[in-house]
Design a protein around this motif. Structure first.
Motif, short mmCIF file in Angstrom:
data_model
loop_
_atom_site.label_atom_id
_atom_site.label_comp_id
_atom_site.label_asym_id
_atom_site.label_seq_id
_atom_site.Cartn_x
_atom_site.Cartn_y
_atom_site.Cartn_z
N LYS A 10 -12.16 1.71 -5.66
CA LYS A 10 -12.51 1.87 -4.09
C LYS A 10 -13.74 1.19 -3.82
O LYS A 10 -14.47 1.01 -4.51
N ARG A 64 0.94 -1.29 0.13
CA ARG A 64 -0.01 0.01 0.13
C ARG A 64 0.90 1.24 -0.05
O ARG A 64 0.49 2.18 -0.68
N ASN A 106 -11.92 3.30 0.28
CA ASN A 106 -10.60 2.60 0.34
C ASN A 106 -10.30 1.90 -0.72
O ASN A 106 -11.13 1.31 -1.61
#
Ligand code: ATP
Ligand code: MG
Length: 557
Positions: A429, A394, A434
């Motif tokens: 997302k 990430r 997210n």
């Protein structure tokens, strides 16, 4: 770190112990070198002991001598075979072999006989005062002590009483044997020091044979002498004991061993007394003596430190004559230095986000090749399967990156290590915003080994989703939040400074070749740090301990 540099410079010449040894050999004071490492088997060894081990064995080796291992087992209440075994294992692991394996308890008969000799010479007596009275009557540095009312017992009476002490006629604390020296001596050590105390306890080696046990000052030097130790090296706090060490040897007229003192190792963010370490274990602040956050040798080993790195550390620290505190980052630097040369490389993603290569055929798998260890061409290559769905970290993607961000960003390109250049086309997302998937395309002409080599600034690691191995990683940080520059702050308990974030457990995904690694030492997770497989691993749940990060990321507050 200043101390270290000074010592590194000094190292090119001789350190003070080497100077002493060379001068003793030259003058004929000794005709060889015999050192000893004398642990008390009342706990596991720590990095401070490692320093002492490297020093004792290192000096002997340098001068063609030998080193004995001697267990200073004169305190039956706190000692145990568990500790004896662990100490031996740790010394071997550090890479040293002892000449003789001895136990102070093997000398109990001889020590008893010598004590009788001192009684006969009028140099020792049995005292009936309580521990409390003895302490009170010792006086202070500025005031002389008071003679014990039992100080002038006859030799016969002393011999009889000492025998009765040995025969178990008295209870713990009822009597002691003391050297008869000088209750007004400026060195408090000479104010009739204790030689023997009564302890009715089972000893891990001598069983119930003895109920009187020699004190450190009486046992240590005599044991050195019995073994013909030439250089008895100990830490600075024993310098005040040295005259007493010499006194016993002189009065007994036995082999003249000599004591020399060096500064003990202190490390920032670390407590190093066995008592405190035992407390951490007993209170479950850590999982055991070998918890990878502990400064014990078994803890450091489980953490992934190598013997080579610890020996390198001991060498860099050098020997000093005054107390100092070494920065923990020096120890970390040493293990990095060693592992960088020797460890195998693999990719593992600790904080995963899914990446899909939309122009890659479903089900197609291609092999990529990576150097197992770029520092060592002989280590060969490993195969990393590449397919449509990958995990990347990430932290290697930013939707709204700052300038000069070279990792993945919308519309941007990076190279997947050992593989193609990809371009980020779309970000998917969930309803909370997210990122759940990054959709990319790859450039088929950019594979390493192809005709043209195209470079891009960013180079990130990845693993294939379907073939990656799920692993548990344990991320360690310093056990304490305080550097403890040599001591614990006034009025505080070191346990108040335990770092609540010293252990973070995560799930990660690693390239499949990791599970085939047979190097036996820590591996490098590329771009992340060094990790070693833990003994808690099972085939279903491999566990990896983080040894150290790739760079010193520690920012001084
Ligand atoms: P601790 O104070 O941690 O309980 P100790 O000195 O009681 O240690 P011993 O088993 O008596 O432990 O020590 C064996 C040897 O290791 C001794 O010669 C001692 O001087 C040495 N040693 C212990 N701690 C250190 C240290 N921090 N640095 C260097 N040498 C050490
Ligand atoms: Mg000790």
């Amino acid at each position: 770190m200043k101390e270290v540099n000074e010592q590194t410079v000094e190292k090119k010449s001789l350190n003070f112990l080497e100077e002493i040894i060379e001068s003793d050999l030259a003058s004929g004071k000794c005709d060889g070198v015999l050192t000893r490492f004398p642990p008390e088997p009342n706990g596991y060894l720590h990095i401070g002991h490692a320093k002492s081990i490297c020093l004792n064995f290192g000096l002997a080796k340098k001068y063609g001598g030998k080193t004995n291992l001697r267990f200073d087992d004169t305190n039956p209440v706190k000692e145990d075979v568990e500790y004896v075994d662990s100490i031996k294992e740790d010394i071997k692991w550090l890479g040293f072999e002892w000449a003789g394996e001895h136990y102070a308890s093997d000398y109990f008969d001889q020590l008893y006989e010598w004590a009788c000799q001192l009684i006969r010479k009028g140099l020792a007596y049995v005292d009936d005062q309580s521990q409390e009275e003895i302490r009170k009557n010792r006086g202070t540095v500025s005031e002389p002590g008071v003679d014990s009312p039992y100080r002038n017992r006859s030799v016969e009476e002393n011999l009889e009483l000492f025998q009765a002490m040995k025969d178990g006629k008295f209870k713990d604390g009822e009597k002691v044997l003391r050297a008869k020296i000088d209750m007004a001596h400026p060195n408090m050590m000479f104010r009739d020091p204790l030689m023997y105390r009564i302890v009715h306890a089972h000893h891990h080696r001598t069983g119930n044979k003895w109920c009187i046990y020699p004190m450190y000052d009486y046992a240590h030097g005599q044991s050195d002498s019995l073994e013909h130790i030439t250089h008895s090296i100990c830490t600075l706090e024993f310098d005040v004991h040295r005259p007493l060490y010499d006194w016993f040897i002189e009065k007994l007229g036995i082999f003249p061993s000599h004591q020399y003192e060096f500064a003990r190792l202190n490390l920032t963010y670390t407590v190093m007394s066995k008592r405190k370490l035992l407390e951490l274990v007993r209170n479950n602040f850590v999982s055991g003596w070998d918890d990878p956050r502990m400064p014990t040798i078994c803890g450091i080993r489980r953490r992934g430190y190598t013997p080579e790195s610890i020996r390198m550390f001991a060498e860099k620290v050098g020997v000093a004559k005054r107390d100092n505190v070494i920065d923990l980052s020096l120890l970390e630097w040493c293990v990095r230095e060693d592992l960088n040369k020797r460890s195998n490389r693999y990719m593992a993603v600790l904080d995963t986000v899914r990446l899909v290569i939309t122009n890659w055929e479903e089900g197609k798998v291609e092999e990529c090749y990576g150097n197992v260890n770029p520092e060592n061409p002989e280590a060969g290559k490993r195969v990393i399967p590449f397919s449509r769905e990958l995990y990347i970290d990430r932290n290697d993607f930013m939707e709204e990156p700052p300038k000069k961000y070279f990792r993945l960003k919308p519309g941007g390109e990076v190279r997947l290590k050992y593989s193609y250049i990809i371009k980020c086309e779309e970000v998917v997302k969930d309803e909370n915003g997210n990122i759940v998937e990054i959709r990319c395309t790859y450039d088929p002409d950019s594979k390493p080994g192809g005709e043209v080599w195209r470079t891009v600034k960013g180079n990130i690691h990845w693993v294939p989703v379907d073939r990656a191995k799920k692993i548990e990683v344990r991320l360690f940080d310093r056990l304490f939040t305080e550097p403890f520059m040599g001591s614990i702050p006034e009025g505080k308990d070191y346990k108040e400074y335990l770092n609540p974030e010293s252990l973070v457990v995560k799930t990660a995904y690693a390239e499949p070749a990791l599970m085939e690694d047979r190097s036996g030492i820590a591996v490098q997770f590329e771009r992340v740090g060094y990790f070693v497989m833990d003994k808690d691993s099972t085939p279903e749940n491999p566990v990896f301990n983080k040894t150290v990060s790739l760079k010193d990321g520690f920012v001084k507050k």
